[in-house]
Every structure is written in structure tokens, then in C-alpha cells.
Design a protein around this motif. Structure first.
Motif, mmCIF file in Angstrom:
data_model
loop_
_atom_site.group_PDB
_atom_site.id
_atom_site.type_symbol
_atom_site.label_atom_id
_atom_site.label_comp_id
_atom_site.label_asym_id
_atom_site.label_seq_id
_atom_site.Cartn_x
_atom_site.Cartn_y
_atom_site.Cartn_z
ATOM 1 N N ASP A 25 0.865 -1.170 0.000
ATOM 2 C CA ASP A 25 0.000 0.000 0.000
ATOM 3 C C ASP A 25 0.904 1.223 0.000
ATOM 4 O OD1 ASP A 25 -1.728 2.109 0.405
ATOM 5 O OD2 ASP A 25 -2.414 1.437 2.375
ATOM 6 N N SER A 27 -0.268 4.337 -0.938
ATOM 7 C CA SER A 27 -1.227 5.433 -1.165
ATOM 8 C C SER A 27 -0.833 6.740 -0.496
ATOM 9 C CB SER A 27 -2.624 5.008 -0.720
ATOM 10 O OG SER A 27 -2.627 4.689 0.658
ATOM 11 N N THR A 28 0.069 6.711 0.483
ATOM 12 C CA THR A 28 0.470 7.953 1.141
ATOM 13 C C THR A 28 1.746 8.541 0.536
ATOM 14 O OG1 THR A 28 1.696 6.772 2.852
ATOM 15 C CG2 THR A 28 -0.628 7.296 3.316
#
Length: 103
Positions: A25, A27-28
Motif C-alpha cells: 500500500d 497510497s500515502t
């Protein structure tokens, strides 16, 4: 959870394409920093899936650019928190400039 963080050095920029990696992940992540996490488990001496980041080297052909990415996991004996700026589990790579494709 395993974390990967990479602040991109001067002379390297993200092209805006999708960051990919099975089970990661990211996404940041921002234009200047890669931040990814994964809850996957990996056997001893195993490896995580690659993380692919579309990048462009903008430095002049005579410049050497060194990029460092850090990996941490609380279950690793030598792991430290990324927030503390620890570089125990960081690896550097020299990026060659003035070339196209894979150099």
C-alpha cells in the motif's frame, strides 16, 4: 507490518505514474517521498515483491545521484522506527545519469 520509505534525492523525480507492487500500500506516497507498507509475511531468507516507481533522472550527465531506501519491521531484531531517522536497515544505490532505458 513492514514499511519502506525513500525520500527521492535531488536530480530524481517521480513521473506521476502509478506506484505498483503486489501486496504493498503506497497510497500515502508524494511526489518527493515513497512511503509503502505491507502486512505480508515472508519466510526467513525470503523476499518481498518489488515496488515499482516510475522515475526520471533530471541531473546532468556528469552527476552521480545516490538514492537510499529504508525498510523497517518491528519484528526484526535490528529494526528501529522510521520516525527517529534510523538508517540501520537502509540501502543505497548509485543511479547513472545521461542514459536512457536501463543503465
Amino acid at each position: 507490518t513492514t514499511f519502506v520509505r525513500d525520500t527521492f534525492p535531488a536530480g530524481v523525480e517521480r513521473t506521476g505514474g502509478a506506484i505498483t507492487g503486489s501486496g504493498w500500500d503506497c497510497s500515502t506516497s508524494t511526489a518527493t517521498q515513497l512511503t509503502c507498507s505491507s502486512t505480508q509475511t515472508v519466510a526467513m531468507n525470503g523476499t518481498f515483491p518489488d515496488i515499482t516507481v516510475p522515475m526520471r533522472v533530471t541531473a546532468s550527465p556528469s552527476t552521480t545521484v545516490t538514492n537510499t531506501a529504508c525498510v523497517t519491521n518491528a519484528n526484526e531484531p535490528a529494526a528501529k522506527t522510521l520516525a527517529g531517522g534510523d538508517t540501520t536497515n537502509c540501502n543505497s544505490a548509485v543511479l547513472k545519469t545521461g542514459c536512457t532505458g536501463i543503465c
